[in-house]
Scaffold this motif. Sequence first.
Motif, PDB file in Angstrom:
ATOM      1  N   GLU A 188     -20.613 -15.430  60.642  1.00 52.64           N
ATOM      2  CA  GLU A 188     -20.393 -16.044  61.952  1.00 52.64           C
ATOM      3  C   GLU A 188     -21.656 -16.723  62.452  1.00 52.64           C
ATOM      4  O   GLU A 188     -21.611 -17.842  62.986  1.00 52.64           O
ATOM      5  CB  GLU A 188     -19.938 -14.983  62.966  1.00 52.64           C
ATOM      6  N   ALA A 212     -22.374 -19.884  60.344  1.00 51.47           N
ATOM      7  CA  ALA A 212     -21.464 -20.967  60.728  1.00 51.47           C
ATOM      8  C   ALA A 212     -21.853 -21.561  62.074  1.00 51.47           C
ATOM      9  O   ALA A 212     -21.881 -22.791  62.239  1.00 51.47           O
ATOM     10  CB  ALA A 212     -20.024 -20.445  60.774  1.00 51.47           C
ATOM     11  N   THR A 253     -17.043 -23.640  62.105  1.00 55.68           N
ATOM     12  CA  THR A 253     -16.382 -22.343  62.228  1.00 55.68           C
ATOM     13  C   THR A 253     -16.588 -21.525  60.951  1.00 55.68           C
ATOM     14  O   THR A 253     -16.930 -22.066  59.889  1.00 55.68           O
ATOM     15  CB  THR A 253     -14.872 -22.519  62.449  1.00 55.68           C
ATOM     16  N   LYS A 254     -16.328 -20.235  61.075  1.00 54.96           N
ATOM     17  CA  LYS A 254     -16.383 -19.361  59.894  1.00 54.96           C
ATOM     18  C   LYS A 254     -15.373 -19.812  58.850  1.00 54.96           C
ATOM     19  O   LYS A 254     -15.634 -19.738  57.638  1.00 54.96           O
ATOM     20  CB  LYS A 254     -16.119 -17.914  60.322  1.00 54.96           C
ATOM     21  N   GLN A 255     -14.210 -20.290  59.292  1.00 53.02           N
ATOM     22  CA  GLN A 255     -13.180 -20.748  58.363  1.00 53.02           C
ATOM     23  C   GLN A 255     -13.677 -21.943  57.540  1.00 53.02           C
ATOM     24  O   GLN A 255     -13.394 -22.055  56.346  1.00 53.02           O
ATOM     25  CB  GLN A 255     -11.900 -21.126  59.123  1.00 53.02           C
ATOM     26  N   THR A 256     -14.427 -22.832  58.191  1.00 57.21           N
ATOM     27  CA  THR A 256     -14.999 -23.971  57.469  1.00 57.21           C
ATOM     28  C   THR A 256     -15.980 -23.482  56.419  1.00 57.21           C
ATOM     29  O   THR A 256     -16.002 -23.965  55.278  1.00 57.21           O
ATOM     30  CB  THR A 256     -15.700 -24.933  58.449  1.00 57.21           C
ATOM     31  N   LEU A 295     -15.965 -20.624  54.879  1.00 64.39           N
ATOM     32  CA  LEU A 295     -15.219 -20.002  53.785  1.00 64.39           C
ATOM     33  C   LEU A 295     -14.510 -21.037  52.922  1.00 64.39           C
ATOM     34  O   LEU A 295     -14.341 -20.831  51.717  1.00 64.39           O
ATOM     35  CB  LEU A 295     -14.226 -18.986  54.348  1.00 64.39           C
ATOM     36  N   ARG A 296     -14.111 -22.154  53.506  1.00 64.17           N
ATOM     37  CA  ARG A 296     -13.511 -23.222  52.694  1.00 64.17           C
ATOM     38  C   ARG A 296     -14.525 -23.794  51.716  1.00 64.17           C
ATOM     39  O   ARG A 296     -14.186 -24.184  50.607  1.00 64.17           O
ATOM     40  CB  ARG A 296     -12.968 -24.340  53.597  1.00 64.17           C
ATOM     41  N   HIS A 297     -15.779 -23.840  52.127  1.00 62.99           N
ATOM     42  CA  HIS A 297     -16.830 -24.382  51.260  1.00 62.99           C
ATOM     43  C   HIS A 297     -17.280 -23.386  50.193  1.00 62.99           C
ATOM     44  O   HIS A 297     -17.545 -23.786  49.050  1.00 62.99           O
ATOM     45  CB  HIS A 297     -18.040 -24.787  52.101  1.00 62.99           C
ATOM     46  N   SER A 343     -16.620 -16.971  50.117  1.00 61.46           N
ATOM     47  CA  SER A 343     -16.971 -15.611  50.529  1.00 61.46           C
ATOM     48  C   SER A 343     -18.451 -15.565  50.880  1.00 61.46           C
ATOM     49  O   SER A 343     -19.197 -16.527  50.640  1.00 61.46           O
ATOM     50  CB  SER A 343     -16.693 -14.625  49.397  1.00 61.46           C
ATOM     51  N   LYS A 344     -18.876 -14.427  51.410  1.00 63.55           N
ATOM     52  CA  LYS A 344     -20.303 -14.230  51.684  1.00 63.55           C
ATOM     53  C   LYS A 344     -21.101 -14.297  50.387  1.00 63.55           C
ATOM     54  O   LYS A 344     -22.172 -14.907  50.339  1.00 63.55           O
ATOM     55  CB  LYS A 344     -20.506 -12.872  52.369  1.00 63.55           C
TER      56      LYS A 344
END
Length: 199
Positions: A44, A47, A53-56, A58-60, A63-64
């Motif tokens: 978070e 991002a 956003t966190k979702q963006t 994760l799309r890239h 995962s961590k």
Amino acid sequence: MFIADRRPYKKVVREQSQQRTREALLDAADEELSRDGLSNASLESVAAKAGVTKQTLLRHFGSKEGLIEAAIRRTSEFVRKERARAPIGDLPGAMHNLMDHYERWGKLVMRVLAEEHRSSLVHKMTDHGRQVHYDWVDYAFGPQLEDLDEEARLRRRAALIALCDVHTWWLLSHDLGLERSEVSAILTDLIERLLAEEK
């Protein structure tokens, strides 16, 4: 009237935007890892620093772990390129190159090394970083190593690796609080003494 198809242009613009977002995320990850370490790094926070956003994120990266791997790989490539700019056989030039490198990346490297036992991936990357350092010593001090017999060369190489290691820099610059010029002078003096030894 002929109207050009703008789809290829839009695709290029979109790809450039995605690459800028990716680089911003990796920059933010470097900052987060340097400050908080691997285990405490927050997706978070990364991002938010990158303005997405966190979702963006994760799309890239998925995962961590994917983010951390990409950040370490990018840093490793930066390091190799920076280290390759050291002049060959020039001690003052080598020290300047080394100080620049550690001032930029030293804190992050120390953080990652402290947590390499937590992940086989990170351990693999730190082993790669060690090899980059060993290769730099061979490159920067090649003329001072090449005419030695095998035993003397290995001993001198090991000493140069230790003197120029990030832990040595950290001890002098952070634990002892010495300025860059003092750290460089101490390392230069020690290496000059080493290089002056009988072959």
